[in-house]
Design an enzyme around this catalytic site. Structure first.
Site, PDB file in Angstrom:
ATOM      1  N   HIS A  32      40.613 -18.684  13.428  1.00 26.58           N
ATOM      2  CA  HIS A  32      41.675 -19.024  14.393  1.00 26.58           C
ATOM      3  C   HIS A  32      42.122 -17.772  15.154  1.00 26.58           C
ATOM      4  O   HIS A  32      43.309 -17.469  15.281  1.00 26.58           O
ATOM      5  CB  HIS A  32      42.864 -19.671  13.677  1.00 26.58           C
ATOM      6  CG  HIS A  32      42.522 -20.988  13.042  1.00 26.58           C
ATOM      7  ND1 HIS A  32      42.832 -22.191  13.622  1.00 26.58           N
ATOM      8  CD2 HIS A  32      41.859 -21.295  11.905  1.00 26.58           C
ATOM      9  CE1 HIS A  32      42.396 -23.174  12.855  1.00 26.58           C
ATOM     10  NE2 HIS A  32      41.800 -22.657  11.805  1.00 26.58           N
ATOM     11  N   TYR A 300      44.426 -15.011   3.465  1.00 29.51           N
ATOM     12  CA  TYR A 300      45.145 -14.708   4.711  1.00 29.51           C
ATOM     13  C   TYR A 300      45.718 -13.287   4.637  1.00 29.51           C
ATOM     14  O   TYR A 300      45.755 -12.570   5.629  1.00 29.51           O
ATOM     15  CB  TYR A 300      46.258 -15.736   4.973  1.00 29.51           C
ATOM     16  CG  TYR A 300      45.742 -17.124   5.354  1.00 29.51           C
ATOM     17  CD1 TYR A 300      44.499 -17.576   4.934  1.00 29.51           C
ATOM     18  CD2 TYR A 300      46.501 -17.991   6.124  1.00 29.51           C
ATOM     19  CE1 TYR A 300      44.019 -18.831   5.267  1.00 29.51           C
ATOM     20  CE2 TYR A 300      46.026 -19.256   6.477  1.00 29.51           C
ATOM     21  CZ  TYR A 300      44.788 -19.672   6.030  1.00 29.51           C
ATOM     22  OH  TYR A 300      44.312 -20.921   6.361  1.00 29.51           O
TER      23      TYR A 300
END
Ligand code: HEM
Length: 311
Positions: A32, A300
């Protein structure tokens, strides 16, 4: 080695594999990569309050920051293809803390555990000679992991949205809503007020590479863009630990609030540098027994560590 270190080192292995599959783009998220951030308000309607004490799901509106994204790890991939789109929502709670709901335009995931996700990345690696992934490797993976087939079926028929505001987004994993002693497994879904609007491939080919990033600010200049937050309630026996499996469509659903996106955030660079995290929950919501959300939090953090050092 503690269990935590082992898990962090496994998250590092997975992020390395993500880089090998999609390439490495210093300073960007490892998935993303291209995104754009907006601000608005989420207004809960009180329907969830019998199930959860979460502050943003009672009756008072809360400010939100929303990041829409193209799922690719490359920041320059064109928007006009059948790829995942992300919608990460951060709720700014009255006590000064935040909580996130992270969703994509897919109802199910393509792996049921972090280990399977790593194996899948292996099957998707590009051949160094031909520069493309070997379809036989993916077929072999799907043969050995048939639970991934519905997710790939959804990916193949993903709509190419007219706007980030004309897609549906699922948070996929089950979370537990908690209110006193009661636990209820739920799944979140955002439904666009504008309905689903998609482009044909021919129409998409006429659009600029970053048309989704450009389109929403233009649309917002004429008025807000809304989404309804719906939750699906699990019944006993529905799988809560497997993101590749949907729950039956006849499960009870509740509309629990409405998000109104008003304008782009002023400081895009500040928001690009944040981490939206599926494990950033708040009292009244718990992670369930799905192994992926807690693992995502570690992966992440690895991606964040690299991009914040411009690696
Ligand atoms: C094992 C599974 C997964 C792994 C390893 C993974 C990994 C990643 C990584 C490394 C990032 C970049 C994080 C950053 O630098 O801030 C990311 C972003 C993202 N992922 Fe995942 N992911 C997984 C599953 C999922 C699932 C199931 C969803 C959908 C519910 C999802 C939705 C997103 C979204 C929307 C973003 C962008 C968030 C933002 O705008 O900051 N991911 N993922």
């Amino acid at each position: 080695m503690t269990a935590e270190t082992t898990e962090t080192s496994f998250a590092t292995t997975v992020v390395d594999a993500m880089e090998q599959t999609t390439g490495k783009y210093p300073g960007y998220r490892r998935a993303h990569a291209r995104g754009v951030c907006f601000q608005g308000t989420f207004t809960p309607n009180g329907e969830a309050s019998r199930l959860t004490t979460a502050a943003h799901l009672q009756t008072s509106p809360v400010p939100v920051t929303v990041r829409f994204s193209n799922s690719n790890g490359s920041p320059s991939v064109a928007d006009g293809n059948r790829a995942g789109r992300g919608m990460a929502v951060r709720f700014h709670l009255p006590d000064g803390t935040d909580t996130d709901i992270i969703s994509v335009n897919l109802p199910v995931f393509i792996a049921s555990s972090p280990e399977h996700f790593l194996n899948l990345l292996g099957a998707l690696q590009k051949d160094p000679v031909t520069g493309v992934a070997d379809p036989a490797k993916l077929q072999a993976y799907l043969g050995a992991n048939p639970e991934a087939i519905p997710g790939f079926g959804e990916v193949a028929q993903m709509p190419i949205p007219v706007s980030y505001g004309t897609a549906k987004y699922w948070a996929i994993h089950a979370f537990n809503f908690v209110n006193s002693a009661k636990h209820q497994a739920i799944r979140y879904r955002w439904e666009p007020d504008l309905g689903l609007q998609e482009l044909s491939e021919a129409e998409a080919a006429t659009k600029s590479a970053e048309y989704l990033t450009e389109e929403l600010p233009e649309r917002l200049a004429k008025g807000p863009v809304g989404f309804t937050l719906r939750i699906q309630l699990a019944e006993p026996g529905d799988p809560t630990n497997d993101a590749t499996k949907q729950w039956p469509a006849d499960r009870t659903e509740l509309v629990v609030g409405r998000l109104e996106i008003v304008e782009p955030v002023e400081d895009q660079a500040h928001w690009a540098a944040q981490v939206f995290d599926p494990a950033r929950i708040t009292p009244g919501v718990e992670l369930g027994d799905d192994p992926i959300p807690a693992f995502r939090s570690l992966a992440y953090a690895v991606s964040f560590g690299r991009r914040s050092h411009n690696e």
